[in-house]
Each structure stands twice: as structure tokens, then as C-alpha cells.
Design an enzyme around this catalytic site. Structure first.
Site, PDB file in Angstrom:
ATOM      1  N   GLU A   1      38.377  40.977  21.218  1.00  0.00           N
ATOM      2  CA  GLU A   1      37.655  41.841  22.015  1.00  0.00           C
ATOM      3  C   GLU A   1      38.460  43.105  21.379  1.00  0.00           C
ATOM      4  O   GLU A   1      39.016  43.740  22.388  1.00  0.00           O
ATOM      5  CB  GLU A   1      36.931  41.773  23.503  1.00  0.00           C
ATOM      6  CG  GLU A   1      35.325  42.052  22.933  1.00  0.00           C
ATOM      7  CD  GLU A   1      33.978  41.449  23.427  1.00  0.00           C
ATOM      8  OE1 GLU A   1      33.792  40.528  23.532  1.00  0.00           O
ATOM      9  OE2 GLU A   1      34.657  41.909  25.313  1.00  0.00           O
TER      10      GLU A   1
ATOM     11  N   ASN B   1      30.219  32.263  29.471  1.00  0.00           N
ATOM     12  CA  ASN B   1      30.144  32.687  30.071  1.00  0.00           C
ATOM     13  C   ASN B   1      31.141  33.186  31.611  1.00  0.00           C
ATOM     14  O   ASN B   1      29.936  32.846  32.649  1.00  0.00           O
ATOM     15  CB  ASN B   1      29.256  34.530  30.156  1.00  0.00           C
ATOM     16  CG  ASN B   1      30.555  35.397  30.330  1.00  0.00           C
ATOM     17  OD1 ASN B   1      31.167  35.665  30.523  1.00  0.00           O
ATOM     18  ND2 ASN B   1      30.259  36.310  28.986  1.00  0.00           N
TER      19      ASN B   1
ATOM     20  N   LYS C   1      37.225  46.362  23.804  1.00  0.00           N
ATOM     21  CA  LYS C   1      36.369  46.837  24.458  1.00  0.00           C
ATOM     22  C   LYS C   1      37.330  48.107  25.569  1.00  0.00           C
ATOM     23  O   LYS C   1      38.245  47.807  25.911  1.00  0.00           O
ATOM     24  CB  LYS C   1      36.561  45.456  25.664  1.00  0.00           C
ATOM     25  CG  LYS C   1      35.313  45.734  26.708  1.00  0.00           C
ATOM     26  CD  LYS C   1      35.481  43.663  27.654  1.00  0.00           C
ATOM     27  CE  LYS C   1      34.956  44.260  28.619  1.00  0.00           C
ATOM     28  NZ  LYS C   1      34.663  43.014  29.378  1.00  0.00           N
TER      29      LYS C   1
ATOM     30  N   GLU D   1      24.699  32.519  24.077  1.00  0.00           N
ATOM     31  CA  GLU D   1      25.767  32.390  25.577  1.00  0.00           C
ATOM     32  C   GLU D   1      25.075  31.982  27.102  1.00  0.00           C
ATOM     33  O   GLU D   1      23.766  33.014  26.604  1.00  0.00           O
ATOM     34  CB  GLU D   1      26.165  33.515  25.520  1.00  0.00           C
ATOM     35  CG  GLU D   1      27.086  34.464  27.325  1.00  0.00           C
ATOM     36  CD  GLU D   1      27.384  35.668  27.282  1.00  0.00           C
ATOM     37  OE1 GLU D   1      28.341  36.255  26.739  1.00  0.00           O
ATOM     38  OE2 GLU D   1      26.534  36.409  28.210  1.00  0.00           O
TER      39      GLU D   1
ATOM     40  N   SER E   1      35.068  34.683  28.504  1.00  0.00           N
ATOM     41  CA  SER E   1      35.758  35.922  30.531  1.00  0.00           C
ATOM     42  C   SER E   1      37.065  35.350  30.883  1.00  0.00           C
ATOM     43  O   SER E   1      37.275  34.243  31.159  1.00  0.00           O
ATOM     44  CB  SER E   1      34.293  36.685  31.365  1.00  0.00           C
ATOM     45  OG  SER E   1      33.200  36.978  30.248  1.00  0.00           O
TER      46      SER E   1
ATOM     47  N   LYS F   1      28.700  42.842  19.196  1.00  0.00           N
ATOM     48  CA  LYS F   1      28.628  42.644  21.002  1.00  0.00           C
ATOM     49  C   LYS F   1      27.810  42.940  21.628  1.00  0.00           C
ATOM     50  O   LYS F   1      28.624  44.361  21.391  1.00  0.00           O
ATOM     51  CB  LYS F   1      29.865  41.833  21.247  1.00  0.00           C
ATOM     52  CG  LYS F   1      29.746  41.645  23.035  1.00  0.00           C
ATOM     53  CD  LYS F   1      30.537  40.011  22.205  1.00  0.00           C
ATOM     54  CE  LYS F   1      30.481  38.767  24.378  1.00  0.00           C
ATOM     55  NZ  LYS F   1      30.714  39.711  25.272  1.00  0.00           N
TER      56      LYS F   1
END
Ligand SMILES: O=C(O)c1ccccc1NCC(=O)[C@H](O)[C@H](O)COP(=O)(O)O
Length: 263
Positions: A56, A188, A58, A167, A219, A118
Site C-alpha cells: 500500500e 480487516n 499510505k 472488506e 492491517s 483504496k
């Protein structure tokens, strides 16, 4: 009392209104229609070999604040791909995550692997927009959508040739994702009310997901041991943000999470 997710979505809707005024639905549809076909993310996530890493881009998050400046998301994505990432996840939400559609454009142009937009998808416009910007995968957060919305957006993703990563955070959401017929289901570990991460959530919920679906553990991955734990609980893929953007050499970091497998 509004949850963090409610707050994020309220900002997302305001920003969406602005974009929709600037680029009408018909125009974004035309751009999406003209875009090169989407890449097959399910195939990328089910290819033989090591656990798949969704890496990711991020910059910041509601739970951790600033993580990394990432001046060149294309360079970061190229390093992830060189390290063997199967999919690149690009957070495009601006207010809380510091992302943008420009990041998506830059990453799309830099890598050949599938790219995930995302974001907090609440309208068809966002899916057309994702496709117009070259996304191959979109995120559908079950907690943010009622069943008719979830069904409609999931169906539209398929019609646009995109894969939906659906998700879930608890039993009821996982069952809704399964009943939807989702082929790629993310569990998640981050609770969207408290923002706390509990990696054990994956082991609890994964058995509810049929083996025909791709199981993505999302995560809380800090290193190879966490990946191994998720795999032992049935994960086909892991989605990793913080550990990769804060962990030094991103190419090497992806390789380590894959267990030292070469790209
Ligand atoms: O990351 C957050 O703080 C967050 C808060 C509220 C909604 C979503 C949030 N994160 C999105 C994600 O799902 C993660 O970016 C992704 O799973 C990677 O997590 P991590 O490896 O722990 O950075």
C-alpha cells in the site's frame, strides 16, 4: 455518536460532490470506457507460489497520523512491484490519508501489476472514476454499505472488468460478503470504531470464507512472523501499509514479507 467511518464517509461525500460538479457522470463514463482494460487481480492473487502481498501507498492514517511523505508514489510502487508485490494499493482518500487520484494515475503508469483504488466507495460515480484512472480493483467496505448498495456496486465493478475486494470486520459482515458471492474477501483486523488492531480477528473469521474465494488479511502486519501467522490461519494474501512505508527499502521489505521469495 458518529463513528470514525461515518466521519470519513461524510468528508468523502463532500469531496465527491465537488468532483462530480467538475466532471459530469457521462464524462467520467466516457473516460472509463476509453481506458485500457482492467488487469485480472484475482489471477494475480491466486498464482502459484509464495503468499501474495498487496503493498500500500499510505502517507497518513486516522490511527497513526503522518507515516511517510512519499514524494514519488510511482517510484515507491515500482519498488514494491520489483520486490514481488502482486497488487499495489493506492489510498486515494485525501483528508484522512493524504492520497489522491493523481497518486493513482502515477502508480498506474509505473507498474504492470494490478492496482487497487483504496477508498471509501459509496457511489457508482467512484467506480467509473476508478476505472477512468486505470484501477483494476476497488474496495467495498461492507460496514459502509447496505445490501442493495453492496450488490449494485459489486455488480458494477464486474461489469467494468474490475475485481472487488470486499472488506469485513466481523461475523455478520463476513457472511454478507460471502452471500454476495464475493471472490476476493478481505478481513480487516482494524476495528473501524476503536481503530485498534487485533490480528486474531482474521483467524476467527477466515473459516467463514469459502476456499474458492481469495482470503486477504488486512492491517497490522509488522513483519514476516505476522504474515506467517495470517497464512497459518488461511490467508492467501496480506495487505500491508504502515510496515512498508516506514520500513526502509520497500523492495527488500516486500521480499521479506514474501518469505525471501524473489520477484
Ligand atoms: O489505517 C487506519 O488508521 C484506518 C482508519 C480507518 C479506516 C481505515 C484505515 N486504514 C485502511 C486500511 O485498511 C489499511 O490502510 C490497510 O489495511 C493497511 O494497514 P496497515 O498495514 O496496518 O497500515
Amino acid at each position: 455518536m458518529p463513528t470514525v467511518l461515518d466521519d470519513i464517509i461524510s468528508g468523502v461525500r463532500e469531496d465527491l460532490d465537488v468532483r462530480q460538479r467538475a466532471l459530469p457522470f457521462s464524462a467520467v463514463q466516457q473516460l472509463a470506457t476509453d481506458a485500457p482494460a482492467a488487469r485480472d487481480a484475482r489471477a494475480a492473487l491466486t498464482a502459484p507460489g509464495a503468499v501474495k502481498v498487496i503493498a500500500e501507498v499510505k502517507r497518513k492514517s486516522p490511527s497513526k497520523g503522518e507515516l511517510a511523505t512519499i514524494p514519488d508514489p510511482a517510484e515507491l510502487a515500482a519498488a514494491y512491484a520489483a520486490g514481488g508485490a502482486s497488487v499495489i494499493s493506492v489510498l486515494t482518500e485525501e483528508r484522512r490519508f493524504g492520497g489522491s487520484l493523481a497518486d493513482l494515475d502515477a502508480v498506474r503508469a509505473a507498474v504492470d501489476v494490478p492496482v487497487l483504488r483504496k477508498d471509501f466507495m459509496v457511489s457508482e460515480y467512484q467506480l467509473w472514476e476508478a476505472r477512468a484512472h486505470g484501477a483494476d480493483v476497488i474496495l467495498l467496505i461492507v460496514a459502509a454499505l447496505d445490501d442493495p448498495q453492496l450488490r449494485d456496486l459489486h455488480q458494477l465493478a464486474g461489469e467494468l472488468g474490475m475485481t472487488a475486494l470486499v472488506e469485513a470486520h466481523d461475523e455478520a459482515e463476513t457472511d454478507r460478503a460471502v452471500d454476495l458471492g464475493a471472490q476476493v474477501i478481505g478481513i480487516n483486523a482494524r476495528n473501524l470504531k476503536t481503530l485498534e488492531v487485533d490480528r486474531a480477528v482474521f483467524a476467527r473469521l477466515a473459516p467463514r470464507v469459502p476456499e474458492t474465494a481469495v482470503r486477504v488479511a488486512e492491517s497490522g502486519v509488522r513483519g514476516r512472523d505476522d504474515v506467517a501467522d495470517y497464512v497459518a490461519s488461511g490467508a492467501d494474501a496480506v495487505l500491508v501499509g504502515e510496515a512498508l512505508v516506514t520500513g526502509g527499502d520497500p523492495r527488500e521489505a516486500v521480499g521479506v514479507l514474501r518469505g525471501g521469495a524473489t520477484a
